[in-house]
Write an enzyme that holds these catalytic residues in place. Sequence first.
Site, PDB file in Angstrom:
ATOM      1  N   TYR A  54       0.737  -1.277  -0.070  1.00 55.01           N
ATOM      2  CA  TYR A  54      -0.002   0.066  -0.073  1.00 55.01           C
ATOM      3  C   TYR A  54       1.013   1.171   0.007  1.00 55.01           C
ATOM      4  CZ  TYR A  54      -3.829  -3.171   1.560  1.00 55.01           C
ATOM      5  OH  TYR A  54      -4.614  -4.333   1.601  1.00 55.01           O
ATOM      6  N   SER A 152      -4.752 -13.997   1.280  1.00 50.70           N
ATOM      7  CA  SER A 152      -5.832 -13.101   0.768  1.00 50.70           C
ATOM      8  C   SER A 152      -6.216 -13.685  -0.459  1.00 50.70           C
ATOM      9  CB  SER A 152      -5.282 -11.721   0.917  1.00 50.70           C
ATOM     10  OG  SER A 152      -6.307 -10.862   0.268  1.00 50.70           O
ATOM     11  N   TRP A 205     -12.745  -7.558   2.653  1.00 49.21           N
ATOM     12  CA  TRP A 205     -12.537  -6.219   2.241  1.00 49.21           C
ATOM     13  C   TRP A 205     -13.626  -5.538   1.340  1.00 49.21           C
ATOM     14  CZ3 TRP A 205     -11.080  -5.142  -3.035  1.00 49.21           C
ATOM     15  CH2 TRP A 205     -10.740  -6.142  -3.690  1.00 49.21           C
ATOM     16  N   PRO A 207     -16.530  -3.930   1.904  1.00 53.85           N
ATOM     17  CA  PRO A 207     -17.874  -4.324   2.217  1.00 53.85           C
ATOM     18  C   PRO A 207     -18.933  -3.255   1.549  1.00 53.85           C
ATOM     19  CG  PRO A 207     -16.835  -3.490   4.014  1.00 53.85           C
ATOM     20  CD  PRO A 207     -15.795  -3.620   3.177  1.00 53.85           C
ATOM     21  N   GLN A 291     -16.744   9.337   8.876  1.00 63.37           N
ATOM     22  CA  GLN A 291     -16.893   8.106   8.205  1.00 63.37           C
ATOM     23  C   GLN A 291     -16.508   6.770   9.035  1.00 63.37           C
ATOM     24  OE1 GLN A 291     -14.333   8.916   4.772  1.00 63.37           O
ATOM     25  NE2 GLN A 291     -15.944   9.273   3.567  1.00 63.37           N
TER      26      GLN A 291
END
Length: 336
Positions: A54, A152, A205, A207, A291
């Site tokens: 990332y 993953s 991840w 959602p 958020q």
Amino acid sequence: MDFRHLGRSGLKISEITYGNWLTHGSQVENEAAIACVHAALDAGITTFDTADVYANTAAETVLGTALKGQRRESLEILTKVFGPIGPKQHNDTGLSRKHVTEACEGSLRRLGTDHIDLYQAHRYDYATPLEETMQAFADLVRQGKVLYVGVSEWTAEQLRDGAALAKDLGFQLISNQPQYSMLWRVIEGEVVPTSRELGISQVVWSPIAQGVLTGKYTPGGQPPEGSRATDAKGGADMIKRWMRDDVLSRVQELKPIAADLDLSMAQLAVAWVLQNDNVATAIIGASRPEQVHDNAAAAGVKIPAEALERIDAVLGDVVERDPAKTHESSPKQREV
């Protein structure tokens, strides 16, 4: 905040995980990113997910800075290895023993910790023998640098092979991190049944489907300024599969269902994935602290069966269910 066990292990994680993909070190300035992490802590979130790939390692650094000073024993820090990092030379990617070992050392340094709670193989590596990869993970576990191991976006067959090798090597494979939402249900046919059998939980991840399930994107309308759909750094590419009028129209029809349950659209989406008993946690991302608080309120929500049926009826054939999509997510050769 509610907590669930991860797989058949004794590790408990928060139902909501704060993740920093496409935000920290990229879309969001460091000050805002740190504010979001602190908002997550305030909301009772204890589980944080990142990856060395990332923002080419910057996201791990930001997360480590944001968590500095927190009680380490009260946190679960999750990161991943596979993707190309650094100058992206020939050994800077994949799941070779060399890359897994060196990547772990880099993640520990950037995160400012002496151990990773859950270290995940970010994708399946077709270019490295699985035995080599799992032996590297086993050694990291024995050294105390990694407490638990997950993966993953692995297929059911890959999970079965990985779990068998892990058992032979004296540790457990306890989690899989797939994409999962009301719109993307490809894990339900094969991955979830196999995971239940093997004692593996899902750490899901997207959602909210990259923000589409918030209802802020309307058919025929322009994406809101500053939204994921306008992000030229990668966000727009990830969300484009959902930016179709047929999908956006169906999503607008979910608003009455959310209203009837006194939930925001985002809360409905996050709560929906948590209704699956094989899901241990839903990863949320954020660019603003509010958020985080909105999404975290989905923890502990129980959606009635009647509402779940209404959701299925509304979304109909725009839902993707093909199990083969999981296999497509892993590159068949190393990226260099």
